[in-house]
Design a protein around this motif. Structure first.
Motif, PDB file in Angstrom:
ATOM      1  N   ARG A 229     -15.062  -3.264  -0.312  1.00 62.08           N
ATOM      2  CA  ARG A 229     -13.742  -3.549  -0.863  1.00 62.08           C
ATOM      3  C   ARG A 229     -13.786  -4.667  -1.902  1.00 62.08           C
ATOM      4  O   ARG A 229     -12.984  -4.665  -2.845  1.00 62.08           O
ATOM      5  CB  ARG A 229     -12.773  -3.866   0.283  1.00 62.08           C
TER       6      ARG A 229
ATOM      7  N   GLN B 243     -14.860  -2.903  -5.040  1.00 63.65           N
ATOM      8  CA  GLN B 243     -13.767  -2.094  -5.577  1.00 63.65           C
ATOM      9  C   GLN B 243     -12.672  -2.962  -6.195  1.00 63.65           C
ATOM     10  O   GLN B 243     -12.077  -2.588  -7.212  1.00 63.65           O
ATOM     11  CB  GLN B 243     -13.190  -1.210  -4.463  1.00 63.65           C
TER      12      GLN B 243
ATOM     13  N   HIS C  86       0.863  -1.181   0.000  1.00 65.59           N
ATOM     14  CA  HIS C  86       0.000   0.000   0.000  1.00 65.59           C
ATOM     15  C   HIS C  86       0.895   1.225   0.000  1.00 65.59           C
ATOM     16  O   HIS C  86       1.603   1.496   0.978  1.00 65.59           O
ATOM     17  CB  HIS C  86      -0.924   0.011   1.214  1.00 65.59           C
TER      18      HIS C  86
ATOM     19  N   HIS D 113      -3.209  -4.022  -0.125  1.00 66.20           N
ATOM     20  CA  HIS D 113      -4.378  -3.555   0.612  1.00 66.20           C
ATOM     21  C   HIS D 113      -5.439  -3.083  -0.375  1.00 66.20           C
ATOM     22  O   HIS D 113      -5.127  -2.497  -1.418  1.00 66.20           O
ATOM     23  CB  HIS D 113      -4.000  -2.451   1.589  1.00 66.20           C
TER      24      HIS D 113
ATOM     25  N   THR E 100      -4.466   1.651  -5.015  1.00 72.92           N
ATOM     26  CA  THR E 100      -3.494   0.569  -4.847  1.00 72.92           C
ATOM     27  C   THR E 100      -3.869  -0.642  -5.686  1.00 72.92           C
ATOM     28  O   THR E 100      -3.020  -1.267  -6.331  1.00 72.92           O
ATOM     29  CB  THR E 100      -3.411   0.191  -3.359  1.00 72.92           C
TER      30      THR E 100
ATOM     31  N   TYR F 254      -7.386  -0.780  -1.345  1.00 70.30           N
ATOM     32  CA  TYR F 254      -7.754   0.607  -1.594  1.00 70.30           C
ATOM     33  C   TYR F 254      -7.744   0.802  -3.108  1.00 70.30           C
ATOM     34  O   TYR F 254      -6.842   0.280  -3.794  1.00 70.30           O
ATOM     35  CB  TYR F 254      -6.770   1.552  -0.921  1.00 70.30           C
TER      36      TYR F 254
END
Length: 235
Positions: A143, A146, A69, A93, A98, A95
């Protein structure tokens, strides 16, 4: 799952050991009972990435669990370097920036990128303390969506989150779960756990197990028992 995996290939043994010599000794003890190994922070910082390349060259599959990350350019370049080791899986991670960077970095390689949703050592209180307004279940769901949008291959999730993950992202999207403990095993620092059979039936593609195998009197027998449980649960 869209592919039929040998039950042995569904067990990933975490080499959570302090030295490469310790890890090599464990690999030798496990022999052909184990085909897939995880190398995380502790061993990576003790020379484990060199071991990862050697294991891959010897025909083993390797999961490099670095949970990257950082800014996008750094993650993309780091992902490209891990792919050169011959790793089968890399974690980042989950995100969005990332995830997208790691997806770009693994282009042209067979390595899979998995996004870490919520750590298995976290419960609702830990998620709240970290500053998230939503609970673990809602955060995992966000998540997973995503990760799919970013184009990575799957997620790392707690076994207790598998049903929710599979509602959002059926196979071939990968769900790999740590926090797996055979019945009667100590939980350690894990909070959201399941047995191997429970995790497989809930939709896990692969299970990550470390302490119940590494600390067993006979690690090979412990690994073989988990593989047998996986095979029985998979039917």
């Amino acid at each position: 799952m869209t592919e039929t995996l040998d039950p042995r290939d569904r067990l990933i043994v975490g080499l959570d050991l302090p030295t490469v010599l310790d890890a090599e000794a464990m690999v030798a003890r496990l022999g052909d009972a184990v085909t897939f190994y995880k190398i995380g922070y502790e061993l990576s910082f003790a020379g484990g990435l060199v071991l990862a390349e050697r294991l891959a060259g010897a025909g083993k599959q390797v999961f490099v669990d670095l949970k990257l990350h950082d800014i996008g350019a750094t993650v993309e370049k780091a992902t490209r370097q891990v792919a050169k080791l011959g790793a089968a899986i890399l974690t980042v991670h989950a995100y969005p920036q990332t995830l997208r960077a790691a997806a770009a970095g693994r282009e042209g390689s067979p390595m899979k990128v998995l996004g870490v949703t919520v750590l298995t050592s976290w419960d609702a209180a830990d998620v709240k303390e970290a500053g998230f307004r939503e609970g673990p279940e809602a955060l995992v769901a966000r998540r997973v969506r995503q990760a799919r949008e970013a184009g990575v291959d799957g997620v790392i999730c707690a076994p207790t989150d598998l049903a929710a993950v599979r509602r959002i992202a059926p196979s071939p999207f990968l769900a790999v779960t740590p926090g797996v403990r055979p019945a009667g095993a100590a939980l350690g620092d894990q909070k959201r756990v399941a047995t191997p059979a429970e995790a497989i039936r809930a939709g896990a593609d692969r299970l990550v197990v470390a302490r119940p195998i590494l600390s067993a009197e006979d690690p090979r027998a412990a690994a073989e028992a988990i593989v047998a449980e996986i095979a029985a649960a998979a039917g």
